[in-house]
Enzyme design. Sequence first.
Site, PDB file in Angstrom:
ATOM      1  N   ASP A 171     -34.741  39.837 -34.286  1.00  0.00           N
ATOM      2  CA  ASP A 171     -35.508  38.608 -34.535  1.00  0.00           C
ATOM      3  C   ASP A 171     -36.673  38.545 -33.544  1.00  0.00           C
ATOM      4  O   ASP A 171     -36.492  38.769 -32.336  1.00  0.00           O
ATOM      5  CB  ASP A 171     -34.603  37.382 -34.365  1.00  0.00           C
ATOM      6  N   ILE A 172     -37.880  38.253 -34.039  1.00  0.00           N
ATOM      7  CA  ILE A 172     -39.052  38.119 -33.163  1.00  0.00           C
ATOM      8  C   ILE A 172     -38.939  36.794 -32.407  1.00  0.00           C
ATOM      9  O   ILE A 172     -38.790  35.730 -33.018  1.00  0.00           O
ATOM     10  CB  ILE A 172     -40.360  38.164 -33.966  1.00  0.00           C
ATOM     11  N   GLU A 215     -39.176  36.500 -40.016  1.00  0.00           N
ATOM     12  CA  GLU A 215     -39.434  37.347 -38.845  1.00  0.00           C
ATOM     13  C   GLU A 215     -38.193  38.123 -38.423  1.00  0.00           C
ATOM     14  O   GLU A 215     -38.104  38.627 -37.307  1.00  0.00           O
ATOM     15  CB  GLU A 215     -39.926  36.487 -37.668  1.00  0.00           C
TER      16      GLU A 215
END
Length: 309
Positions: A171-172, A215
């Site tokens: 996950d960003i 994302e």
Amino acid sequence: MTRATILIVDDEISNIEIMNAVLEDDYEVCFSTSGEQALETARTTLPDLVLLDVLMPGIDGFEVCRQLKADPLLADIPVIFTTGLGDTADEMRGLSLGAIDYVTKPIQPAILRARVGNHVELKRLRDQLANMAVTDALTGLSNRRQMEKALHSETGRLARTGDWLSVIMIDIDFFKQFNDTYGHPAGDRCISMVASALTRAVKRASDLSARYGGEEFACILPGADPHGAQLVAQEIKLQVQSLNIPHERSQISPFITVSIGVASARCLPGMAADQWIGHADRQLYQSKHGGRNRITVAEFDNTAEYCPT
């Protein structure tokens, strides 16, 4: 463009030679002289089209076609029957089994070339559409649908040997704040760059990288134990850091970072594929709530969740 492969199946070598002479300039041609051999060759070469004789000793063309269409790996390969029968009932039987066309003997080169060309092009277009359906348009990675399909396939395959399987969830960090600061076009570029970093880090042909949604990304690592999966996760983290994408509203770094969760277990028959997703997601949660920009790895006990078939 890679040349399409045509499998010619006929027990008469003279017929194979005639068809090969018509097609060899435009296609890769392989051949089989029996139904049994044809099925084996089809599984090893995965041809783009099969030219299949109806009358053969042993397994005839109808049975070969039936078995091809019953095999998920081979079912989408178009089959053209080659026959001198000229019998409407036989044509109907072949079409009902899944063949797409007939070519009568003696072979007319222009007709054979045209029909093969038309069906190879149609298959190419179908393959393109099928690929688009399982590919994320922004990143070019597999999409969630393809990832879940591949995970189901790998758990079944690896269960036969009790081998390891690892799943990584990525996950960003603080991506909403990134979008709010730099705008959605910049957000899309960021996602594409992270996807490229993922591709550089996940190198084995057997591995699969996917955009899981928004994302979030995921990787399937067949045969990777917890240590091996952790090494891949570390490489993903380093590759993302090397992008040096500015993120002034990140609370942990002036650049884009990622949080990573890894779940590993040995496969057993009857295990649900989504167990790996659930466990990897929980490890990702631990990384995010433990400060982000970090990796959390866990080997989960699959015996507690084992449901033998």
